[in-house]
Every structure is written in C-alpha cells, then in structure tokens.
Design a protein around this motif. Structure first.
Motif: not given
Length: 90
Positions: A1-5, A20-23, A79, A83
């Motif tokens: 999964m890319t960081r910004y989707m 922001d998939t890493e938030a 997302v 995760r």
C-alpha cells in the motif's frame, strides 16, 4: 500500500484528495467516523424534512456532494482494515 492513496473516483491527475495510509489508526478512525456521521446526519435531516423540494437537479447535486464525503469515509475504513489485517498476519 502506498503512503498516500487517492480517494476513490476523484479523477484528477495528480490526485489532490489523499489519505495518509500511515497515519495513526485512531486518527484514521476519527476521520472516517466524522465523514460517515456527517452524511448520516444530513440524510436524516432530509428524510424528516417535509418542506424538501423534489427538484431532481438539486437532489442529484446534493447526492453527489454526499457521495464524496461518504466515499472518503469508506476509503479510510478500507485503509484501517488493511492495516489491521496486516498487523494480525504480522
């Protein structure tokens, strides 16, 4: 999964509405919750309003506006699900 989707169905290049998939998961949840509850509240207000116009153009535009917020909320939930599944498999 890319960081910004990008949000689904936003067909701009480059995309400007991004998740922001890493938030942190709690931030993602609050974001999705807010958007979905906002759409729900607006739809409930319309459903119980006796003075609403039946102008199809206005209703169509209103539905498109609500779809953007609802789609964003669902995409954020997606997302979160990805995760959580990755953590469980981890």
């Amino acid at each position: 999964m890319t960081r910004y989707m990008p949000i689904t169905r936003i067909d701009c290049t480059p995309a400007t509405l991004l998740i922001d998939t890493e938030a942190p998961l709690d931030v993602l949840f609050e974001t999705a919750d807010y958007r979905i509850r906002t759409v729900t509240q607006l739809l409930e207000n319309i459903a119980f309003c006796s003075d609403i116009s039946s102008d199809t153009v206005v209703l169509s535009d209103f539905c498109k506006m609500l779809t953007i917020a609802l789609r964003a909320g669902c995409d954020v939930l997606d997302v979160i699900g990805r995760r959580l599944r990755a953590q469980a498999a981890g």
